[in-house]
Every structure is written in structure tokens, then in C-alpha cells.
Design an enzyme around this catalytic site. Structure first.
Site, PDB file in Angstrom:
ATOM      1  CG  ASN A 255      -4.586  -0.025 -12.769  1.00 38.67           C
ATOM      2  OD1 ASN A 255      -5.536   0.144 -13.521  1.00 38.67           O
ATOM      3  ND2 ASN A 255      -3.536  -0.760 -13.109  1.00 38.67           N
TER       4      ASN A 255
ATOM      5  CB  CYS B 225      -0.950  -0.002   1.193  1.00 39.11           C
ATOM      6  SG  CYS B 225      -2.360  -1.114   0.998  1.00 39.11           S
TER       7      CYS B 225
ATOM      8  CG  PHE C 179      -6.415  -3.118  -9.735  1.00 42.49           C
ATOM      9  CD1 PHE C 179      -6.633  -2.772 -11.054  1.00 42.49           C
ATOM     10  CD2 PHE C 179      -5.293  -3.865  -9.424  1.00 42.49           C
ATOM     11  CE1 PHE C 179      -5.762  -3.168 -12.055  1.00 42.49           C
ATOM     12  CE2 PHE C 179      -4.412  -4.274 -10.406  1.00 42.49           C
ATOM     13  CZ  PHE C 179      -4.645  -3.923 -11.729  1.00 42.49           C
TER      14      PHE C 179
ATOM     15  CB  CYS D  72      -4.531  -1.956 -17.903  1.00 41.76           C
ATOM     16  SG  CYS D  72      -4.684  -2.453 -16.166  1.00 41.76           S
TER      17      CYS D  72
END
Length: 390
Positions: A340, A63, A218, A167
Site C-alpha cells: 500500500n 506479513c 506500506f 490513501c
């Protein structure tokens, strides 16, 4: 071409190239649940009933390394209360996950599309085509039909579905929308992307290290753009021209990014050599894209809208192409603010890029005309568009 800003003053802008597709409006939407990154570890460990201190420590490190600050998620306490089996290792939960994901992605796509259409300023019935992108739903008919119904579009609207591209799906969508707009006179294409991480949610397991990367990186959300050629001046406000598009895959790399649907949802595996594969091939790809438009400029004379797959990819691209640190500022900002979000993320970068280019022109007198939109995903696939700021 004259354009009025928010304060009512006029500025001289570039004329769009006749026949070339342009981006006319952009919108986005997110779930209501926002997660600050500093709260993610405790929440994830609690929700998945994980008691392994090693996993918790590893997730904490991941993280911190992602540079993400906030993300949005469909997952909530209410969902876990309704479907407690989602937090049970080995449970066959694909049915339950699709019950959550299918309506969620269309709901977000609908809100993003409404925001985009409002900015566009024309009626939804003027949309002639839909390109719908998602790696988060599985059903027939697909989300494109549900979205068309929700928006009240004409029943003869042309629909294209792009499923499970990962992606690079947003830039693929732009390429497809560009082709439609340039080959169908007077067409207006609504490109919508919508993603949720629900399909990949599961308890952590040491045998699946990529699950922790996904949990740390994500997020969920949706985006939409209107694409059309020969914009109607005074009625439409184009801000980006889609000049040329190139797609390329790297042979024998299909196992580097691997996603499989199973009874538990979707399993992802990500090779550690992905950043290196991108580094080894990105310069040649960018030069090929620039050659399409005979752009005789250095990399630092362009603007860059790059899908932020993760900080390692951005760092590799920056060092390989010897970009100044500010060139990927919009990509890093989108990663920090949203994580993301798979196919959506390129549009969050483009929205920041729109602000960045306006600021550069107004405050610093630097007028950047040409740039590249880039994304990378399973294949390994490179998608790129040579863009022109209007």
C-alpha cells in the site's frame, strides 16, 4: 479513432467525449531499496533493535496476511547510521525525518513525472497546471514548487497542493485535475503523487499495534499522470476518460482512521471496523456514481480500479458487490508488487488495468467500456470516478 499498438498494427478505439477529461500518460518511480516481504521481519527487528519475541511473531503473521511480496523504501542502512536516534523509542525525531522525507518525495515525484512526460510525447513547457499530492512532507513552499523547478516548467504554471489526504489522495487528485482540465480550455494538468513511510518509522511497541500493520503493509514510491480534455489526435494517446467524480464522507467516523503529527513523527491509529464500514456503504456509493452517467450495467459488467488498502478491504468489497474473482485482479497485483503506497497506489492499479483491458480486447474479444476508480481514507472518505476506457 485509430490507434497503433507497439507492433505498428492499427486498432479501432472509442472517441473521447468532447470536453471530458482524459488520462494521456502515466509514469511511476521508486526508491532504489527493494524489500522482499520474506526479508522484512528480520531487517525491521534488527534495525529497531527489538528483542521482544511476541512482536516478532506478530509481525511475521501480519506479513503473511498482507499478500504483499515486494516493496520499495527510502529507509536504508546509511540513513540509520546517520540518524541512529530514529531507532530509539521516544526520541523527538520529526526534524530528522523531514530532512529525509522532504527531498526524497520530490526526487521520486520528479522521476515519475519525467517518465510520464516522456510517454506523453510533448514538451514539459506545455504543462499548464500541477496538482501535487503527498502525506509525507511538511514545509513552505511545498513540493509543488520544487517539482516545477526540477522539471523546468513555466513560472506561470498553476499549482495546487493536496496534503495529508492519505490513501484516497490519488483519486482526489484525479478529481481536481479533471475539474481543472474541463474548465480551462487547452490546459494540460500534471498530477503527481509521492509518498514515503519515513515519518512513521519507529521502534515497535505493544501499545502501538498499528505500527506493526504499517511495517507489514506500506511502501514508498511516486506516480504521475497527464490529464487533459479534447486530446490532439495523432499527437496524444488518451486511454481513459474521467467521466464523473463523487466524494463522500461517512458522518461520525473521523476517529476510525486517525493520524497525528507529534515530536516522534506521525502516529496512526486504524479502527478494526474500517472494512465493515466500507462494506456497509460501498454498494450505495457505487450506484450513486454509476447513476451520474446513466450506466445501466451490473457490477460484473464493469472494470474495477480499487485502491488496495489491504486484503481485508478488497475481500469485503468483492463479497459485498458479488464481483467475480478477476475483477479486483489489478488491485491485488499492485498490492502484491508494491504494498500500500498510499495516494500513489491507484495509479499502479490503473497501469495494470490498462494492460488488462488491452489483453481482454485483443485476446478474449471482451470490450469493457465502463469502470470505477475507488479509494477510501481518513474521514472515512470515499472517492470515486466513473471511468470510460478509450
Amino acid at each position: 479513432m485509430q490507434r497503433s499498438d507497439k507492433n505498428g498494427s492499427s486498432t479501432i478505439r472509442r472517441e473521447p467525449t468532447p470536453g471530458k477529461a482524459t488520462v494521456l500518460a502515466i509514469g511511476k518511480a521508486f526508491p532504489s531499496q527493494i524489500i522482499p516481504q520474506e526479508c522484512l521481519v528480520e531487517g525491521y527487528i534488527r534495525d529497531t533493535k527489538c528483542v521482544d519475541s511476541y512482536i516478532k511473531e506478530k509481525l511475521e503473521r501480519l506479513c503473511k496476511n498482507t499478500t504483499v511480496k515486494t516493496r520499495y523504501t527510502v529507509m536504508s542502512k546509511e540513513i540509520l547510521d546517520k540518524y541512529p536516534e530514529l531507532a530509539t523509542e521516544g526520541s523527538p525525531t520529526i526534524k530528522q525525518k523531514l530532512e529525509i522525507a522532504n527531498p526524497a518525495v520530490v526526487e521520486m515525484a520528479t522521476r515519475a513525472s519525467h517518465a510520464c512526460i516522456k510517454q506523453w510525447g510533448r514538451p514539459a513547457q506545455d504543462i499548464t497546471h500541477i496538482v501535487y499530492v503527498s502525506s509525507s512532507e511538511i514545509r513552505l513552499p511545498g513540493g509543488d514548487l520544487y517539482l516545477a523547478n526540477e522539471l523546468g516548467l513555466r513560472n506561470d504554471v498553476g499549482r495546487v497542493m493536496l496534503y495529508f489526504l492519505g490513501c484516497y489522495g490519488g483519486v482526489t487528485g484525479l478529481r481536481v485535475a479533471k475539474d481543472i482540465a474541463e474548465n480551462n480550455p487547452n490546459s494540460r494538468v500534471l498530477l503527481t503523487t509521492s509518498e514515503t513511510t519515513i515519518l512513521g518509522f519507529r521502534p515497535p511497541n505493544k501499545d502501538r499495534p498499528y505500527d506493526l500493520v504499517g511495517a507489514a503493509l506500506f511502501g514508498d514510491g511516486a506516480a504521475a499522470v497527464i490529464v487533459g480534455a479534447n486530446p490532439i489526435m495523432g499527437l496524444e494517446d488518451p486511454f481513459m476518460e474521467l467521466n464523473y467524480a463523487v466524494q463522500q464522507f461517512l458522518p461520525e467516523t473521523q476517529s476510525v482512521i486517525d493520524g497525528r503529527i507529534c515530536e516522534e513523527g506521525i502516529n496512526f491509529k486504524l479502527g478494526r471496523d474500517l472494512p465493515q464500514k466500507i462494506e456497509d456503504n460501498i454498494e450505495e456509493f457505487c450506484k450513486k456514481l454509476m447513476a451520474k452517467g446513466n450506466i445501466g450495467k451490473g457490477f460484473n459488467e464493469l472494470f474495477w480500479a480499487v485502491h488496495p488498502g489491504g486484503p481485508a478491504i478488497l475481500n469485503k468489497l468483492e463479497s459485498t458487490l458479488k464481483l467475480s474473482s478477476e475483477k479486483l485482479e489489478c488491485s491485488r497485483r499492485a498490492l502484491m508488487d508494491y504494498g500500500n503506497v498510499s495516494s500513489n497506489t491507484i495509479f499502479y492499479v490503473m497501469e495494470y488495468m490498462r494492460e488488462y483491458l488491452e489483453k481482454k480486447g485483443e485476446e478474449e474479444g471482451e470490450d469493457l467500456e465502463w469502470g470505477l476508480a475507488l479509494a477510501f481514507g481518513p474521514g472515512i472518505t470515499f472517492e470515486g470516478i466513473l471511468m470510460r476506457s478509450l
